[in-house]
Design a protein around this motif. Structure first.
Motif, short mmCIF file in Angstrom:
data_model
loop_
_atom_site.label_atom_id
_atom_site.label_comp_id
_atom_site.label_asym_id
_atom_site.label_seq_id
_atom_site.Cartn_x
_atom_site.Cartn_y
_atom_site.Cartn_z
N SER A 66 111.32 61.24 67.35
CA SER A 66 111.34 62.68 67.65
C SER A 66 111.98 63.03 68.99
N SER A 67 112.00 62.10 69.93
CA SER A 67 112.56 62.41 71.25
C SER A 67 113.26 61.18 71.81
N SER A 68 113.91 61.38 72.96
CA SER A 68 114.60 60.26 73.60
C SER A 68 113.67 59.47 74.51
N ALA A 69 112.40 59.88 74.56
CA ALA A 69 111.43 59.22 75.44
C ALA A 69 111.13 57.80 74.95
N ILE A 70 110.90 56.92 75.89
CA ILE A 70 110.49 55.55 75.54
C ILE A 70 109.15 55.24 76.20
N MET A 71 108.45 54.31 75.61
CA MET A 71 107.15 53.88 76.14
C MET A 71 107.26 52.38 76.39
N ILE A 72 106.98 51.97 77.60
CA ILE A 72 107.09 50.54 77.93
C ILE A 72 105.69 50.00 78.23
N LEU A 73 105.28 49.01 77.48
CA LEU A 73 104.00 48.33 77.73
C LEU A 73 104.33 47.04 78.46
N ARG A 74 103.95 46.95 79.71
CA ARG A 74 104.34 45.80 80.54
C ARG A 74 103.27 44.70 80.53
N ASP A 75 103.74 43.46 80.69
CA ASP A 75 102.88 42.27 80.81
C ASP A 75 101.85 42.18 79.67
N VAL A 76 102.33 42.32 78.44
CA VAL A 76 101.45 42.22 77.26
C VAL A 76 101.17 40.75 76.97
N PRO A 77 99.90 40.33 76.89
CA PRO A 77 99.61 38.93 76.56
C PRO A 77 99.87 38.64 75.09
N ASN A 78 100.35 37.47 74.77
CA ASN A 78 100.73 37.08 73.40
C ASN A 78 101.55 38.20 72.76
N VAL A 79 102.68 38.47 73.34
CA VAL A 79 103.48 39.66 73.00
C VAL A 79 103.91 39.66 71.53
N GLU A 80 104.13 38.49 70.97
CA GLU A 80 104.59 38.41 69.57
C GLU A 80 103.50 38.89 68.61
N PHE A 81 102.26 38.48 68.88
CA PHE A 81 101.12 38.88 68.05
C PHE A 81 100.91 40.40 68.11
N HIS A 82 100.97 40.96 69.31
CA HIS A 82 100.76 42.40 69.46
C HIS A 82 101.94 43.20 68.91
N PHE A 83 103.14 42.64 69.01
CA PHE A 83 104.34 43.27 68.43
C PHE A 83 104.18 43.35 66.91
#
Lengths: 195, 76
Positions: free
Chosen positions: A151-168
């Motif tokens: 809907s918009s050009s805004a982005i959301m960055i989640l930094r330092d996510v543990p086990n990033v692949e699982f949460h992705f």
């Protein structure tokens, strides 16, 4: 974790909607706290060394106004630093990211100063990027998740996510399930248009 | 006398601030949440917020005890 969608209001976390199911939550990876912890340990070692020297060389017997000011000033600095360090550790527990079957909530809170809430509808997510670049990030399996919205050009960055692949994968799965849930209604409306 | 007064006032403020912070965390921020903790949410995979609060309180009490001991050694 799937609950009865009828009465989920404030069930797992404050602000949960009645028809919303909690999936998971996570905090930042512990590695970003390491510099603060190492500096605190170094500071404690210096203070312990100074106290040992004071007791060992009988320096406490020197009674002067300079001694009074140095002791008081050191105590104030060390107490202030100790409070700052523990509040920083406690702030780590208040900064959380919650994934439900409808929304993604990034809550950034501190004990006294900060209270930020960023809420995104996962149905409006267009693209999710997993950023796990670097030797340490790959070894400890943490990284950033960059979310782009349709809907918009805004982005959301989640930094330092543990086990990033699982949460992705969890985020992508939640998005797919929400799209699947919405799809039958659209098909049913197309098949049986109101005349 | 002034040193004793300073040490007592500083440590009372310090312990009071620590207690207020811990109460604010547990009754203000965490009470409403029932989030299931896992190894991805705990610090170093095993340190919970309750452990940090306990260590915080004991650390401040320990600093107070050390400062009182040093003042006692100096002035008594």
């Amino acid at each position: 974790m799937m609950e009865n969608p009828a009465d989920n209001k404030d069930k797992v976390f404050k602000g949960q909607l009645a028809d919303e199911n909690f999936i998971l939550f996570f905090r930042k990876h512990w590695l970003y706290m390491i510099p603060a912890i190492l500096i605190f340990i170094l500071m404690c070692s210096i203070v312990a060394g100074a106290i040992t020297a004071i007791v060992f060389y009988d320096l406490y017997k020197i009674s002067s106004s300079l001694h009074y000011f140095v002791t008081t000033f050191s105590l104030i600095i060390f107490l202030a630093y100790t409070h700052w360090f523990f509040i920083k550790i406690l702030d780590h527990f208040l900064t959380i990211c919650i994934l439900t079957d409808r929304r993604l909530l990034a809550l950034s809170k501190s004990v006294y100063i900060k209270d930020l809430k960023e809420i995104a509808d996962i149905g409006t997510i267009q693209e999710v990027k997993e950023d796990q670049e670097g030797l340490i990030k790959n070894f400890l399996k943490y990284g950033d998740i960059v979310i782009t919205f349709a809907s918009s050009s805004a982005i959301m960055i989640l930094r330092d996510v543990p086990n990033v692949e699982f949460h992705f994968r969890a985020l992508m799965r939640a998005r797919e399930e929400l799209i699947e849930k919405q799809r039958p209604k659209e098909i049913a409306v197309e098949a049986n248009p109101v005349e | 006398m002034l040193t004793w007064l300073t040490i007592i006032v500083l440590n009372i403020i310090s312990i009071g601030f620590a207690i207020v912070t811990i109460l604010r965390i547990h009754y203000g921020c965490m009470k409403r949440n029932h989030l299931p903790e896992s190894k991805y949410t705990l610090l170093f995979r095993f340190i919970s917020i309750k452990k940090v609060s306990t260590i915080y309180l004991f650390a401040i009490i320990f600093v107070a005890a050390v400062s009182f001991t040093l003042t006692y050694l100096t002035y008594v």
